[in-house]
Design a protein around this motif. Structure first.
Motif, PDB file in Angstrom:
ATOM      1  N   LYS A  39       5.746  30.476  17.024  1.00 42.84           N
ATOM      2  CA  LYS A  39       4.570  31.204  16.568  1.00 42.84           C
ATOM      3  C   LYS A  39       4.014  30.486  15.338  1.00 42.84           C
ATOM      4  CE  LYS A  39       6.783  34.511  13.454  1.00 42.84           C
ATOM      5  NZ  LYS A  39       6.943  35.950  13.121  1.00 42.84           N
ATOM      6  N   ARG A  40       2.828  30.855  14.978  1.00 42.53           N
ATOM      7  CA  ARG A  40       2.148  30.181  13.855  1.00 42.53           C
ATOM      8  C   ARG A  40       2.865  30.482  12.547  1.00 42.53           C
ATOM      9  NH1 ARG A  40      -1.895  31.246  10.041  1.00 42.53           N
ATOM     10  NH2 ARG A  40      -3.271  29.469   9.614  1.00 42.53           N
ATOM     11  N   ILE A  41       3.107  29.426  11.784  1.00 38.56           N
ATOM     12  CA  ILE A  41       3.736  29.567  10.469  1.00 38.56           C
ATOM     13  C   ILE A  41       2.666  30.001   9.480  1.00 38.56           C
ATOM     14  CG2 ILE A  41       5.014  28.363   8.659  1.00 38.56           C
ATOM     15  CD1 ILE A  41       6.041  26.445  10.785  1.00 38.56           C
ATOM     16  N   GLU A  42       2.905  31.110   8.829  1.00 31.66           N
ATOM     17  CA  GLU A  42       1.901  31.681   7.926  1.00 31.66           C
ATOM     18  C   GLU A  42       1.818  30.935   6.596  1.00 31.66           C
ATOM     19  OE1 GLU A  42       0.753  34.231  10.790  1.00 31.66           O
ATOM     20  OE2 GLU A  42      -0.176  33.878   8.834  1.00 31.66           O
ATOM     21  N   ASN A  43       2.938  30.494   6.093  1.00 28.19           N
ATOM     22  CA  ASN A  43       2.938  29.763   4.819  1.00 28.19           C
ATOM     23  C   ASN A  43       2.323  28.377   5.031  1.00 28.19           C
ATOM     24  OD1 ASN A  43       3.375  28.716   2.293  1.00 28.19           O
ATOM     25  ND2 ASN A  43       5.567  29.187   2.247  1.00 28.19           N
ATOM     26  N   SER A  44       1.300  28.067   4.246  1.00 32.13           N
ATOM     27  CA  SER A  44       0.566  26.808   4.448  1.00 32.13           C
ATOM     28  C   SER A  44       1.423  25.597   4.113  1.00 32.13           C
ATOM     29  CB  SER A  44      -0.708  26.802   3.598  1.00 32.13           C
ATOM     30  OG  SER A  44      -0.381  26.915   2.214  1.00 32.13           O
ATOM     31  N   SER A  45       2.186  25.662   3.022  1.00 29.72           N
ATOM     32  CA  SER A  45       3.020  24.509   2.657  1.00 29.72           C
ATOM     33  C   SER A  45       4.120  24.281   3.694  1.00 29.72           C
ATOM     34  CB  SER A  45       3.639  24.736   1.271  1.00 29.72           C
ATOM     35  OG  SER A  45       4.445  25.909   1.258  1.00 29.72           O
ATOM     36  N   ARG A  83       3.939  25.159   6.801  1.00 31.24           N
ATOM     37  CA  ARG A  83       3.266  24.686   8.012  1.00 31.24           C
ATOM     38  C   ARG A  83       2.951  23.202   7.917  1.00 31.24           C
ATOM     39  NH1 ARG A  83      -0.336  28.305   8.055  1.00 31.24           N
ATOM     40  NH2 ARG A  83      -2.053  27.150   7.100  1.00 31.24           N
ATOM     41  N   HIS A  84       2.556  22.744   6.747  1.00 31.91           N
ATOM     42  CA  HIS A  84       2.244  21.322   6.581  1.00 31.91           C
ATOM     43  C   HIS A  84       3.500  20.469   6.691  1.00 31.91           C
ATOM     44  CE1 HIS A  84       0.072  17.815   5.238  1.00 31.91           C
ATOM     45  NE2 HIS A  84       0.958  17.614   4.269  1.00 31.91           N
ATOM     46  N   VAL A  85       4.602  20.930   6.101  1.00 31.10           N
ATOM     47  CA  VAL A  85       5.855  20.171   6.184  1.00 31.10           C
ATOM     48  C   VAL A  85       6.352  20.109   7.626  1.00 31.10           C
ATOM     49  CG1 VAL A  85       8.291  20.161   5.488  1.00 31.10           C
ATOM     50  CG2 VAL A  85       6.504  20.703   3.808  1.00 31.10           C
ATOM     51  N   THR A  86       6.276  21.225   8.317  1.00 28.08           N
ATOM     52  CA  THR A  86       6.704  21.252   9.715  1.00 28.08           C
ATOM     53  C   THR A  86       5.843  20.333  10.575  1.00 28.08           C
ATOM     54  OG1 THR A  86       7.445  23.534   9.432  1.00 28.08           O
ATOM     55  CG2 THR A  86       7.144  22.752  11.684  1.00 28.08           C
ATOM     56  N   PHE A  87       4.520  20.318  10.299  1.00 30.69           N
ATOM     57  CA  PHE A  87       3.629  19.439  11.065  1.00 30.69           C
ATOM     58  C   PHE A  87       3.987  17.979  10.842  1.00 30.69           C
ATOM     59  CE2 PHE A  87      -0.098  18.008  13.129  1.00 30.69           C
ATOM     60  CZ  PHE A  87      -0.586  16.946  12.383  1.00 30.69           C
ATOM     61  N   SER A  88       4.267  17.607   9.604  1.00 28.94           N
ATOM     62  CA  SER A  88       4.603  16.208   9.320  1.00 28.94           C
ATOM     63  C   SER A  88       5.885  15.801  10.041  1.00 28.94           C
ATOM     64  CB  SER A  88       4.754  16.008   7.807  1.00 28.94           C
ATOM     65  OG  SER A  88       3.539  16.303   7.141  1.00 28.94           O
ATOM     66  N   LYS A  89       6.901  16.671  10.018  1.00 28.13           N
ATOM     67  CA  LYS A  89       8.165  16.341  10.675  1.00 28.13           C
ATOM     68  C   LYS A  89       7.979  16.243  12.193  1.00 28.13           C
ATOM     69  CE  LYS A  89      11.169  18.433   7.173  1.00 28.13           C
ATOM     70  NZ  LYS A  89      12.198  19.478   6.911  1.00 28.13           N
ATOM     71  N   ARG A  90       7.339  17.241  12.777  1.00 29.85           N
ATOM     72  CA  ARG A  90       7.145  17.232  14.228  1.00 29.85           C
ATOM     73  C   ARG A  90       6.249  16.076  14.677  1.00 29.85           C
ATOM     74  NH1 ARG A  90       9.549  21.662  17.216  1.00 29.85           N
ATOM     75  NH2 ARG A  90      10.699  22.808  15.621  1.00 29.85           N
ATOM     76  N   ARG A  91       5.268  15.755  13.860  1.00 33.23           N
ATOM     77  CA  ARG A  91       4.381  14.631  14.221  1.00 33.23           C
ATOM     78  C   ARG A  91       5.149  13.318  14.228  1.00 33.23           C
ATOM     79  NH1 ARG A  91       0.229  13.025   9.749  1.00 33.23           N
ATOM     80  NH2 ARG A  91       2.261  12.446   8.875  1.00 33.23           N
ATOM     81  N   ASN A  92       5.959  13.098  13.224  1.00 34.70           N
ATOM     82  CA  ASN A  92       6.751  11.864  13.185  1.00 34.70           C
ATOM     83  C   ASN A  92       7.714  11.790  14.375  1.00 34.70           C
ATOM     84  OD1 ASN A  92       5.472  11.139  10.815  1.00 34.70           O
ATOM     85  ND2 ASN A  92       7.047  12.084   9.514  1.00 34.70           N
ATOM     86  N   GLY A  93       8.314  12.932  14.719  1.00 34.04           N
ATOM     87  CA  GLY A  93       9.211  12.932  15.878  1.00 34.04           C
ATOM     88  C   GLY A  93       8.464  12.673  17.169  1.00 34.04           C
ATOM     89  N   LEU A  94       7.256  13.239  17.282  1.00 31.48           N
ATOM     90  CA  LEU A  94       6.455  13.014  18.479  1.00 31.48           C
ATOM     91  C   LEU A  94       6.040  11.559  18.601  1.00 31.48           C
ATOM     92  CD1 LEU A  94       5.121  14.396  20.920  1.00 31.48           C
ATOM     93  CD2 LEU A  94       3.124  14.850  19.453  1.00 31.48           C
ATOM     94  N   LEU A  95       5.652  10.950  17.499  1.00 29.42           N
ATOM     95  CA  LEU A  95       5.293   9.530  17.526  1.00 29.42           C
ATOM     96  C   LEU A  95       6.493   8.664  17.891  1.00 29.42           C
ATOM     97  CD1 LEU A  95       3.039   9.337  14.317  1.00 29.42           C
ATOM     98  CD2 LEU A  95       2.272   9.267  16.690  1.00 29.42           C
ATOM     99  N   LYS A  96       7.670   9.041  17.402  1.00 30.99           N
ATOM    100  CA  LYS A  96       8.873   8.288  17.733  1.00 30.99           C
ATOM    101  C   LYS A  96       9.189   8.377  19.220  1.00 30.99           C
ATOM    102  CE  LYS A  96      13.743   7.922  16.444  1.00 30.99           C
ATOM    103  NZ  LYS A  96      14.840   8.479  15.589  1.00 30.99           N
ATOM    104  N   LYS A  97       9.087   9.587  19.799  1.00 31.65           N
ATOM    105  CA  LYS A  97       9.352   9.760  21.225  1.00 31.65           C
ATOM    106  C   LYS A  97       8.334   8.999  22.075  1.00 31.65           C
ATOM    107  CE  LYS A  97      12.908  12.500  20.944  1.00 31.65           C
ATOM    108  NZ  LYS A  97      14.247  12.093  21.454  1.00 31.65           N
ATOM    109  N   SER A 146      -4.760  17.565  12.989  1.00 32.96           N
ATOM    110  CA  SER A 146      -4.107  18.598  12.197  1.00 32.96           C
ATOM    111  C   SER A 146      -5.066  19.764  11.968  1.00 32.96           C
ATOM    112  CB  SER A 146      -3.650  18.019  10.853  1.00 32.96           C
ATOM    113  OG  SER A 146      -4.781  17.647  10.080  1.00 32.96           O
ATOM    114  N   CYS A 147      -4.523  20.839  11.360  1.00 33.26           N
ATOM    115  CA  CYS A 147      -5.370  22.006  11.076  1.00 33.26           C
ATOM    116  C   CYS A 147      -6.432  21.683  10.049  1.00 33.26           C
ATOM    117  CB  CYS A 147      -4.500  23.170  10.596  1.00 33.26           C
ATOM    118  SG  CYS A 147      -3.534  22.801   9.108  1.00 33.26           S
ATOM    119  N   ARG A 148      -6.233  20.634   9.270  1.00 33.10           N
ATOM    120  CA  ARG A 148      -7.226  20.193   8.277  1.00 33.10           C
ATOM    121  C   ARG A 148      -8.207  19.172   8.837  1.00 33.10           C
ATOM    122  NH1 ARG A 148      -3.282  19.373   2.948  1.00 33.10           N
ATOM    123  NH2 ARG A 148      -2.494  21.533   2.889  1.00 33.10           N
TER     124      ARG A 148
END
Length: 245
Positions: A9-15, A17-31, A49-51
């Motif tokens: 589900k959507r992470i309400e905390n913006s910080s 959410r941003h940290v999770t996006f960075s981690k998941r994005r790096n993992g997705l690029l690696k895969k 990204s959301c921004r």
């Protein structure tokens, strides 16, 4: 303890959410990189990204444009084969192509401005640096050309002004020489000036005169005034001479 399952589900905390996006994005690029290398597959990955920040990845064997064009051909092959006469499908395909190219151009512009450089690899950064160096060289060459043309034009204007100044100085000297050689101008006689008035000759009258010793004497003014006006006859001198002889 084992890692628990993350609730999707959507992470309400913006910080967070941003940290999770960075981690998941790096993992997705690696895969994506792993599957492209291990399976020799053409992989294209586009993430916004959301921004609104763009992240993309393409396999080393092909570029993003080639993969997108192949995707367009494969996804719209059946539609184009069955509806060649349908103009709406052609317009949709053309719109999709233009939208894709616009996104690529916007990404390139941001990279040229020094933005969104994190997803770029070392090879892509070197290529971008080389392009900027070539563009800077062309800009400097054009600037120097314009400056040289401006300087040359100013030299021409300066030379023309000097020639004009020398010509004017030469004309002034010629006029001064002519003024020294030419004699003074003699003005004609002015006929409007009236000649000097000559005194009129005296006139002799018979009335109010008396004769003493052969000479004519004029009477007193007071006696003439009392006697009243008289008819004086003006006589020329030669007649007076005969009368006294």
């Amino acid at each position: 303890m084992g890692r628990g399952r993350v609730q999707l589900k959507r992470i309400e905390n913006s910080s967070s959410r941003h940290v999770t996006f960075s981690k998941r994005r790096n993992g997705l690029l690696k895969k994506a990189n792993e599957i492209s290398v291990l399976c020799d597959a053409q992989v294209a990955l586009i993430v916004f990204s959301c921004r609104g920040k763009l992240t993309e990845f393409s396999s080393h064997s092909s570029s993003m444009d080639n993969i997108l064009e192949r995707y367009e051909r494969c996804s719209h092959s059946e539609q184009l084969a069955g509806t060649n006469s349908d103009s709406q499908g052609n317009l949709s395909l053309e719109l999709f192509k233009l939208t894709t190219r616009a996104e690529v151009l916007q990404k390139n512009i941001r990279n040229y401005e020094g933005e969104d450089l994190d997803p770029l690899s070392l090879k892509e950064l070197q290529s971008l640096e080389h392009q900027l160096d070539n563009a800077l060289k062309r800009i400097r060459m054009k600037k120097n050309q314009i400056m040289m043309e401006s300087i040359s034009e100013r030299h021409k204007m300066e030379k023309a002004l000097k020639d004009q100044n020398n010509m004017l100085a030469k004309k002034v000297k010629e006029k001064e020489k002519k003024a020294l050689i030419t004699p003074p101008q003699q003005y004609p006689f002015d006929f409007n000036v009236s000649p000097p008035q000559l005194p009129s000759p005296p006139t002799l009258t018979l009335g109010g005169t008396r004769e003493e010793g052969g000479a004519m004497l004029v009477g007193d003014n007071e006696a003439e005034a009392e006697a009243g006006p008289s008819n004086n006859i003006v006589m020329p001198p030669w007649m007076m001479f005969h009368m006294t002889s």
